[in-house]
Design a protein around this motif. Structure first.
Motif, PDB file in Angstrom:
ATOM      1  N   LEU A   1      11.330  -8.441  -2.692  1.00 47.70           N
ATOM      2  CA  LEU A   1      11.264  -7.667  -3.930  1.00 47.70           C
ATOM      3  C   LEU A   1      11.501  -6.183  -3.665  1.00 47.70           C
ATOM      4  N   LEU A   2      10.837  -5.664  -2.640  1.00 47.82           N
ATOM      5  CA  LEU A   2      10.970  -4.240  -2.335  1.00 47.82           C
ATOM      6  C   LEU A   2      12.363  -3.908  -1.813  1.00 47.82           C
ATOM      7  N   GLU A   3      12.919  -4.801  -0.994  1.00 40.61           N
ATOM      8  CA  GLU A   3      14.252  -4.556  -0.455  1.00 40.61           C
ATOM      9  C   GLU A   3      15.299  -4.583  -1.571  1.00 40.61           C
ATOM     10  N   GLU A   4      15.210  -5.556  -2.460  1.00 43.13           N
ATOM     11  CA  GLU A   4      16.174  -5.654  -3.550  1.00 43.13           C
ATOM     12  C   GLU A   4      16.081  -4.464  -4.503  1.00 43.13           C
ATOM     13  N   ALA A   5      14.887  -3.878  -4.613  1.00 43.66           N
ATOM     14  CA  ALA A   5      14.710  -2.715  -5.487  1.00 43.66           C
ATOM     15  C   ALA A   5      15.205  -1.432  -4.828  1.00 43.66           C
ATOM     16  N   GLY A   6      15.520  -1.488  -3.546  1.00 40.31           N
ATOM     17  CA  GLY A   6      15.958  -0.291  -2.832  1.00 40.31           C
ATOM     18  C   GLY A   6      14.823   0.532  -2.275  1.00 40.31           C
ATOM     19  N   SER A   7      13.628  -0.058  -2.266  1.00 42.01           N
ATOM     20  CA  SER A   7      12.455   0.664  -1.783  1.00 42.01           C
ATOM     21  C   SER A   7      12.226   0.486  -0.285  1.00 42.01           C
ATOM     22  N   MET A   8      12.687  -0.635   0.263  1.00 37.95           N
ATOM     23  CA  MET A   8      12.416  -0.943   1.659  1.00 37.95           C
ATOM     24  C   MET A   8      13.712  -1.171   2.413  1.00 37.95           C
TER      25      MET A   8
ATOM     26  N   GLU B   1       0.824  -1.209   0.000  1.00 34.70           N
ATOM     27  CA  GLU B   1       0.000   0.000   0.000  1.00 34.70           C
ATOM     28  C   GLU B   1       0.860   1.262   0.000  1.00 34.70           C
ATOM     29  N   PRO B   2       1.832   1.397   0.936  1.00 34.90           N
ATOM     30  CA  PRO B   2       2.679   2.594   0.848  1.00 34.90           C
ATOM     31  C   PRO B   2       3.557   2.601  -0.398  1.00 34.90           C
ATOM     32  N   ALA B   3       4.018   1.419  -0.826  1.00 36.51           N
ATOM     33  CA  ALA B   3       4.850   1.358  -2.032  1.00 36.51           C
ATOM     34  C   ALA B   3       4.080   1.855  -3.251  1.00 36.51           C
ATOM     35  N   ALA B   4       2.795   1.508  -3.347  1.00 35.89           N
ATOM     36  CA  ALA B   4       1.987   1.936  -4.485  1.00 35.89           C
ATOM     37  C   ALA B   4       1.830   3.447  -4.550  1.00 35.89           C
TER      38      ALA B   4
ATOM     39  N   GLY C   1      10.936   5.649  -3.113  1.00 37.35           N
ATOM     40  CA  GLY C   1       9.500   5.533  -3.354  1.00 37.35           C
ATOM     41  C   GLY C   1       9.191   5.168  -4.793  1.00 37.35           C
ATOM     42  N   ALA C   2       9.925   5.771  -5.731  1.00 33.35           N
ATOM     43  CA  ALA C   2       9.711   5.459  -7.151  1.00 33.35           C
ATOM     44  C   ALA C   2      10.053   4.005  -7.445  1.00 33.35           C
ATOM     45  N   ALA C   3      11.100   3.485  -6.796  1.00 33.47           N
ATOM     46  CA  ALA C   3      11.477   2.085  -6.990  1.00 33.47           C
ATOM     47  C   ALA C   3      10.379   1.155  -6.498  1.00 33.47           C
TER      48      ALA C   3
ATOM     49  N   GLN D   1      17.244  13.856   3.402  1.00 35.21           N
ATOM     50  CA  GLN D   1      17.577  13.654   1.985  1.00 35.21           C
ATOM     51  C   GLN D   1      16.308  13.309   1.200  1.00 35.21           C
ATOM     52  N   PRO D   2      15.462  14.282   0.945  1.00 29.66           N
ATOM     53  CA  PRO D   2      14.195  14.001   0.247  1.00 29.66           C
ATOM     54  C   PRO D   2      14.388  13.386  -1.136  1.00 29.66           C
ATOM     55  N   ALA D   3      15.503  13.691  -1.810  1.00 30.98           N
ATOM     56  CA  ALA D   3      15.737  13.084  -3.123  1.00 30.98           C
ATOM     57  C   ALA D   3      15.937  11.581  -2.996  1.00 30.98           C
ATOM     58  N   THR D   4      16.619  11.146  -1.927  1.00 27.11           N
ATOM     59  CA  THR D   4      16.800   9.715  -1.676  1.00 27.11           C
ATOM     60  C   THR D   4      15.454   9.049  -1.397  1.00 27.11           C
TER      61      THR D   4
END
Length: 429
Positions: free
Chosen positions: A359-366, A336-339, A393-395, A385-388
């Motif tokens: 999946l999320l961890e490997e993508a750098g999202s979690m 839900e937050p990832a979406a 979030g985009a990942a 670091q809002p850009a990070t």
């Protein structure tokens, strides 16, 4: 014989079960209502249609897109949704109103399940995730009602528990007409427990098929705009023992960002008042969502003491921590937050969503945190670091989009079962 012994054991435990129900009714009065439904009396049942069972809130929310599509594709077949908890019941009525029938699932005794199935007379029974009961499945088979396991998930921990009672659950798993499961490792566990390979499909998780409601997100943006320029993070679906860790983390976040706001959303409504007291004991000014107002600049915490508004809370946040993971509950829905494009934080206990979290961890999202100190460090880091945070979030959003399609596969298989009775063969990929 194993199912007979199970039934006898259930009968012997019934006084304890009823006492537990009384205890839960004392803590949450909604449990004191509609007892007759738990014995297969009463309930709003829509006969000769589709029966969906979703144990509680999370499963009900996950089932909602499927139910809406079933209603659209099969307008001549009424839908009845069962659950086990008052919070699940409230969520079902909130989402669907009177457009579906609704009742509590009876206790898993053969004569109760038989009475319920005879009254409902469903064309198919769709069970969400892992809410399988031996007598329920056996009585469906006795009544020639096909049983579908939808969005099936089975952690290694749960599989070990089932293996200990293989003689009881083996026939139950073997009786499933179709199992639509989330991943290949889970498929292997289901097959090991007795599901017939020809009746099993790896469809992926329908939880990836999230379409955020634009009106709800516009509402969240309006909320956020009214709060002024302040960083916001959400701790979602927290459990007992976890709230204090979150509050300790927020104390540290406030040292770095004094104007920051925490949205704290306990998993169970009966804990709302206790968590409110806990916030006060930690010396933080708060506002409760049910108070109806907006957080003032002096408020440090908003207590999310409502049901069904999690996506609204996520829509107001810059960073999301998903609870049930700093305590050994196994985590909750990270998608839900990832979406919504939020960076996601989790504790180490995520076995309920192992494949999704990987999946999320490997993508750098979690990112995984071990304690309150690490949780605070990660929140502060994203605020600094809002850009990070944006990249993470985009990942996560990309992971969600790349894995969508499970809902369509599930609907196609269910439609084939309603028509031809051969979903496993036709839908396997």
């Amino acid at each position: 014989m194993p199912r007979l012994l199970y039934t006898l054991f259930f009968v012997l435990l019934l006084p304890v079960i009823l006492l537990r129900l009384l205890y839960r009714a004392w803590r949450a009065p909604a449990y004191a209502r509609r007892w007759r439904e738990r014995f297969a009396f009463d309930g709003d049942l829509r006969t000769d249609g589709i029966w969906v069972h979703a144990v509680s809130v999370g499963e009900s929310i996950a089932a909602a897109p499927m139910i809406r599509e079933l209603q659209r594709r099969h307008p001549n077949l009424p839908v009845t949704v069962t659950c086990m908890t008052p919070t699940g019941s409230e969520q079902i009525r909130k989402m669907f109103g009177d457009s579906v029938g609704h009742a509590y699932l009876p206790y898993d005794l053969p004569w109760l399940q038989r009475r319920f199935i005879r009254r409902l007379a469903p064309r198919v029974c769709i069970i969400m995730e892992t809410e399988l009961w031996p007598n329920l499945v056996a009585e469906c088979r006795r009544a020639a009602v096909p049983v579908v396991l939808a969005n099936g998930r089975l952690s290694e921990r749960s599989a070990r528990g089932y293996r200990r009672v293989r003689a009881l659950v083996g026939p139950m798993f073997a009786s499933l007409d179709w199992a639509a499961v989330q991943s290949r490792p889970e498929a292997d566990r289901f097959i090991d427990l007795g599901v017939q390979p020809a009746r099993l499909t790896v469809t992926g998780s329908i939880k990836f098929d999230i379409t955020p409601d634009p009106s709800r997100q516009a509402e969240a943006q309006a909320w956020r705009d009214s709060w002024g320029e302040r960083p916001v993070w959400v701790a979602a679906s927290t459990h007992a023992g976890e709230d204090q860790l979150v509050l300790e983390a927020h104390q540290a976040v406030l040292q770095a960002f004094p104007e920051s706001l925490l949205i704290l959303v306990p998993r169970h409504p009966e804990r709302f008042d206790a968590v409110a007291r806990q916030i006060g004991e930690n010396g933080m000014k708060m506002i409760r969502r049910t108070a109806g107002g907006s957080p003032q600049f002096t408020d440090r915490v908003m207590l999310g003491d409502t049901m069904g508004e999690m996506m609204l809370f996520f829509g107001c946040a810059d960073v999301a921590f998903v609870g049930g993971s700093l305590v050994p509950t196994g985590g909750h829905n990270y998608l839900e937050p990832a979406a919504l494009g939020l960076p996601v934080l989790s504790g180490p206990h995520r076995f309920n969503f192992a494949e999704v979290s990987t999946l999320l961890e490997e993508a750098g999202s979690m990112r995984i945190v071990e304690d309150a100190s690490e949780l605070a460090d990660q929140v502060i880091g994203y605020f600094q670091q809002p850009a990070t945070a944006t990249r993470a979030g985009a990942a996560g959003r990309s992971v969600v989009l790349a894995n969508q399609g499970a809902l369509e596969r599930l609907l196609q298989g269910t439609g084939q079962l309603l028509g031809s009775g051969e979903p496993g063969q036709a839908a396997v990929r």
